[in-house]
Motif scaffolding. Structure first.
Motif, PDB file in Angstrom:
ATOM      1  N   GLN A   1      48.360  49.274 102.171  1.00  0.00           N
ATOM      2  CA  GLN A   1      49.098  48.308 102.977  1.00  0.00           C
ATOM      3  C   GLN A   1      50.572  48.692 103.080  1.00  0.00           C
ATOM      4  OE1 GLN A   1      50.279  44.467 101.514  1.00  0.00           O
ATOM      5  NE2 GLN A   1      49.546  43.456 103.375  1.00  0.00           N
ATOM      6  N   LEU A   2      51.168  49.108 101.969  1.00  0.00           N
ATOM      7  CA  LEU A   2      52.571  49.514 101.992  1.00  0.00           C
ATOM      8  C   LEU A   2      52.771  50.714 102.916  1.00  0.00           C
ATOM      9  CD1 LEU A   2      53.446  49.133  98.205  1.00  0.00           C
ATOM     10  CD2 LEU A   2      54.286  47.713 100.079  1.00  0.00           C
ATOM     11  N   ALA A   3      51.856  51.676 102.859  1.00  0.00           N
ATOM     12  CA  ALA A   3      51.955  52.853 103.729  1.00  0.00           C
ATOM     13  C   ALA A   3      51.835  52.462 105.192  1.00  0.00           C
ATOM     14  CB  ALA A   3      50.868  53.868 103.357  1.00  0.00           C
ATOM     15  N   MET A   4      50.909  51.559 105.498  1.00  0.00           N
ATOM     16  CA  MET A   4      50.711  51.132 106.881  1.00  0.00           C
ATOM     17  C   MET A   4      51.936  50.389 107.413  1.00  0.00           C
ATOM     18  SD  MET A   4      47.934  48.456 108.447  1.00  0.00           S
ATOM     19  CE  MET A   4      48.737  47.104 107.576  1.00  0.00           C
TER      20      MET A   4
ATOM     21  N   GLU B   1      57.942  42.766 106.656  1.00  0.00           N
ATOM     22  CA  GLU B   1      56.693  42.579 105.924  1.00  0.00           C
ATOM     23  C   GLU B   1      56.595  43.555 104.752  1.00  0.00           C
ATOM     24  OE1 GLU B   1      57.029  42.932 109.165  1.00  0.00           O
ATOM     25  OE2 GLU B   1      55.776  41.509 110.277  1.00  0.00           O
ATOM     26  N   ALA B   2      57.096  44.785 104.952  1.00  0.00           N
ATOM     27  CA  ALA B   2      57.077  45.770 103.876  1.00  0.00           C
ATOM     28  C   ALA B   2      57.928  45.299 102.697  1.00  0.00           C
ATOM     29  CB  ALA B   2      57.574  47.121 104.388  1.00  0.00           C
ATOM     30  N   GLU B   3      59.111  44.791 102.993  1.00  0.00           N
ATOM     31  CA  GLU B   3      59.987  44.307 101.926  1.00  0.00           C
ATOM     32  C   GLU B   3      59.342  43.149 101.175  1.00  0.00           C
ATOM     33  OE1 GLU B   3      64.572  42.680 101.271  1.00  0.00           O
ATOM     34  OE2 GLU B   3      63.751  42.888 103.297  1.00  0.00           O
ATOM     35  N   GLN B   4      58.730  42.223 101.915  1.00  0.00           N
ATOM     36  CA  GLN B   4      58.073  41.085 101.269  1.00  0.00           C
ATOM     37  C   GLN B   4      56.941  41.549 100.359  1.00  0.00           C
ATOM     38  OE1 GLN B   4      56.960  38.828 104.760  1.00  0.00           O
ATOM     39  NE2 GLN B   4      58.881  37.664 104.780  1.00  0.00           N
ATOM     40  N   ALA B   5      56.141  42.517 100.850  1.00  0.00           N
ATOM     41  CA  ALA B   5      55.016  43.016 100.059  1.00  0.00           C
ATOM     42  C   ALA B   5      55.495  43.741  98.810  1.00  0.00           C
ATOM     43  CB  ALA B   5      54.151  43.935 100.915  1.00  0.00           C
ATOM     44  N   VAL B   6      56.551  44.528  98.944  1.00  0.00           N
ATOM     45  CA  VAL B   6      57.085  45.283  97.810  1.00  0.00           C
ATOM     46  C   VAL B   6      57.456  44.351  96.663  1.00  0.00           C
ATOM     47  CG1 VAL B   6      59.157  46.518  97.049  1.00  0.00           C
ATOM     48  CG2 VAL B   6      57.850  47.374  98.997  1.00  0.00           C
TER      49      VAL B   6
ATOM     50  N   GLN C   1      56.616  41.204  96.262  1.00  0.00           N
ATOM     51  CA  GLN C   1      55.451  40.431  95.817  1.00  0.00           C
ATOM     52  C   GLN C   1      54.648  41.224  94.793  1.00  0.00           C
ATOM     53  OE1 GLN C   1      52.691  39.262  98.921  1.00  0.00           O
ATOM     54  NE2 GLN C   1      51.024  39.071  97.443  1.00  0.00           N
ATOM     55  N   TYR C   2      54.395  42.506  95.101  1.00  0.00           N
ATOM     56  CA  TYR C   2      53.609  43.330  94.181  1.00  0.00           C
ATOM     57  C   TYR C   2      54.370  43.586  92.890  1.00  0.00           C
ATOM     58  CZ  TYR C   2      50.622  44.179  98.226  1.00  0.00           C
ATOM     59  OH  TYR C   2      49.800  44.032  99.298  1.00  0.00           O
ATOM     60  N   PHE C   3      55.676  43.731  92.984  1.00  0.00           N
ATOM     61  CA  PHE C   3      56.447  43.967  91.769  1.00  0.00           C
ATOM     62  C   PHE C   3      56.353  42.766  90.832  1.00  0.00           C
ATOM     63  CE2 PHE C   3      60.173  44.088  89.043  1.00  0.00           C
ATOM     64  CZ  PHE C   3      60.157  45.393  88.605  1.00  0.00           C
ATOM     65  N   GLU C   4      56.407  41.569  91.402  1.00  0.00           N
ATOM     66  CA  GLU C   4      56.362  40.359  90.580  1.00  0.00           C
ATOM     67  C   GLU C   4      54.963  40.092  90.038  1.00  0.00           C
ATOM     68  OE1 GLU C   4      58.852  38.603  89.483  1.00  0.00           O
ATOM     69  OE2 GLU C   4      60.256  39.903  90.529  1.00  0.00           O
ATOM     70  N   GLN C   5      53.933  40.287  90.866  1.00  0.00           N
ATOM     71  CA  GLN C   5      52.588  39.899  90.436  1.00  0.00           C
ATOM     72  C   GLN C   5      51.856  41.008  89.686  1.00  0.00           C
ATOM     73  OE1 GLN C   5      50.444  39.071  94.114  1.00  0.00           O
ATOM     74  NE2 GLN C   5      49.286  40.969  93.934  1.00  0.00           N
ATOM     75  N   ASP C   6      52.207  42.286  89.995  1.00  0.00           N
ATOM     76  CA  ASP C   6      51.407  43.388  89.473  1.00  0.00           C
ATOM     77  C   ASP C   6      52.280  44.628  89.329  1.00  0.00           C
ATOM     78  OD1 ASP C   6      49.131  44.735  88.656  1.00  0.00           O
ATOM     79  OD2 ASP C   6      48.528  45.271  90.680  1.00  0.00           O
ATOM     80  N   GLY C   7      53.439  44.444  88.742  1.00  0.00           N
ATOM     81  CA  GLY C   7      54.432  45.513  88.724  1.00  0.00           C
ATOM     82  C   GLY C   7      54.313  46.496  87.588  1.00  0.00           C
ATOM     83  N   TYR C   8      53.094  46.734  87.128  1.00  0.00           N
ATOM     84  CA  TYR C   8      52.940  47.630  85.984  1.00  0.00           C
ATOM     85  C   TYR C   8      52.014  48.804  86.290  1.00  0.00           C
ATOM     86  CZ  TYR C   8      55.501  44.138  83.441  1.00  0.00           C
ATOM     87  OH  TYR C   8      56.492  43.287  83.053  1.00  0.00           O
ATOM     88  N   ASP C   9      51.985  49.199  87.550  1.00  0.00           N
ATOM     89  CA  ASP C   9      51.199  50.357  87.952  1.00  0.00           C
ATOM     90  C   ASP C   9      52.140  51.390  88.565  1.00  0.00           C
ATOM     91  OD1 ASP C   9      49.673  52.158  89.749  1.00  0.00           O
ATOM     92  OD2 ASP C   9      47.977  50.948  89.084  1.00  0.00           O
ATOM     93  N   PRO C  10      52.269  52.576  87.970  1.00  0.00           N
ATOM     94  CA  PRO C  10      53.234  53.561  88.472  1.00  0.00           C
ATOM     95  C   PRO C  10      52.919  54.075  89.878  1.00  0.00           C
ATOM     96  CG  PRO C  10      51.849  54.522  86.762  1.00  0.00           C
ATOM     97  CD  PRO C  10      51.580  53.047  86.759  1.00  0.00           C
ATOM     98  N   PHE C  11      51.638  54.096  90.242  1.00  0.00           N
ATOM     99  CA  PHE C  11      51.298  54.580  91.579  1.00  0.00           C
ATOM    100  C   PHE C  11      51.730  53.577  92.650  1.00  0.00           C
ATOM    101  CE2 PHE C  11      48.331  56.680  88.695  1.00  0.00           C
ATOM    102  CZ  PHE C  11      48.575  57.996  89.029  1.00  0.00           C
ATOM    103  N   VAL C  12      51.559  52.295  92.366  1.00  0.00           N
ATOM    104  CA  VAL C  12      52.049  51.266  93.290  1.00  0.00           C
ATOM    105  C   VAL C  12      53.575  51.288  93.300  1.00  0.00           C
ATOM    106  CG1 VAL C  12      52.083  48.805  93.834  1.00  0.00           C
ATOM    107  CG2 VAL C  12      49.989  49.846  92.955  1.00  0.00           C
ATOM    108  N   ALA C  13      54.191  51.511  92.143  1.00  0.00           N
ATOM    109  CA  ALA C  13      55.654  51.571  92.061  1.00  0.00           C
ATOM    110  C   ALA C  13      56.206  52.682  92.955  1.00  0.00           C
ATOM    111  CB  ALA C  13      56.095  51.781  90.613  1.00  0.00           C
TER     112      ALA C  13
ATOM    113  N   GLY D   1      66.182  51.085 106.225  1.00  0.00           N
ATOM    114  CA  GLY D   1      67.537  50.617 106.496  1.00  0.00           C
ATOM    115  C   GLY D   1      67.932  49.440 105.614  1.00  0.00           C
ATOM    116  N   LYS D   2      66.996  48.967 104.786  1.00  0.00           N
ATOM    117  CA  LYS D   2      67.268  47.856 103.874  1.00  0.00           C
ATOM    118  C   LYS D   2      67.766  48.440 102.545  1.00  0.00           C
ATOM    119  CE  LYS D   2      63.904  44.693 105.931  1.00  0.00           C
ATOM    120  NZ  LYS D   2      64.840  43.592 106.194  1.00  0.00           N
TER     121      LYS D   2
END
Length: 201
Positions: free
Chosen positions: A17-20, A29-34, A36-48, A59-60
């Motif tokens: 989803q992040l890649a898409m 939407e990318a910023e919101q997802a980033v 969200q995942y950090f808060e709910q599931d931020g302990y996976d280095p591949f997602v990080a 640009g953010k």
């Protein structure tokens, strides 16, 4: 997003989803997802790693710096995260800070191609042109069979026309699957390729 609502901890789905979202430049939407995942599931280095990459071309800058530092703190021993953090810090103009990550990457388990690209990026950021060109020559010797490494290394060195020569055969042969790997880079100029543009239209 419906799939992720039902399976909120599916790592592969998060990464895809992040890649898409970043490929389609849906930056809000990318910023919101980033985050969200950090808060709910931020302990996976591949997602990080994907979190950092998702915001790299957005640009953010505030969001990119925040998520880069948070993930770098959390995953300082994971080479893939450090690699993406190095890219992000250079993108943000934090050249000295990025330089402090180079030695760690050089001694990591990352491939020699990744290590070479890191060294080239750092050399260019520090205006060490002779070193950058020497590294480019090394890339041409060691990775001549990899069109993606050739494209990346020449783009880093500022030789854009030469870089796109490595991609053109894909467009000429209408090999859109191979071209899609380049399309995910925010610096990729699709308008150079008529067959790709026809497909996108």
């Amino acid at each position: 997003s419906e799939y992720l609502e039902q399976r909120p901890y599916d790592r592969d789905a998060q990464i895809n989803q992040l890649a898409m979202l970043s490929t389609l430049a849906h930056w809000k939407e990318a910023e919101q997802a980033v985050f969200q995942y950090f808060e709910q599931d931020g302990y996976d280095p591949f997602v990080a790693s994907s979190m950092i990459l998702a915001l790299l071309y957005s640009g953010k800058e505030t969001a990119l710096e925040e998520i880069t530092r948070q993930n770098l703190d959390r995953f300082s021993d994971y080479a893939t995260v450090v690699y993406q953090a190095h890219r992000a810090l250079l993108w943000l103009g934090k050249v000295d800070e990025a330089s402090r990550l180079v030695a760690q990457i050089e001694t990591s388990q990352l491939g020699e191609d990744n290590k070479l690209l890191v060294a080239m990026r750092q050399a260019c950021a520090e205006n060490r042109q002779a070193d950058a060109l020497r590294l480019l020559e090394t890339a041409e010797r060691q990775f001549a069979d990899s069109r993606s490494i050739m494209w990346l290394s020449h783009m880093i060195a500022g030789q854009k026309d030469k870089a796109y020569e490595y991609v053109r055969p894909y467009d000429d042969n209408r090999d859109m699957r191979s071209m899609w790997a380049f399309y995910g880079y925010g610096t990729f100029d699709a308008t150079r390729f008529p067959n790709l543009m026809a497909m996108l239209e």
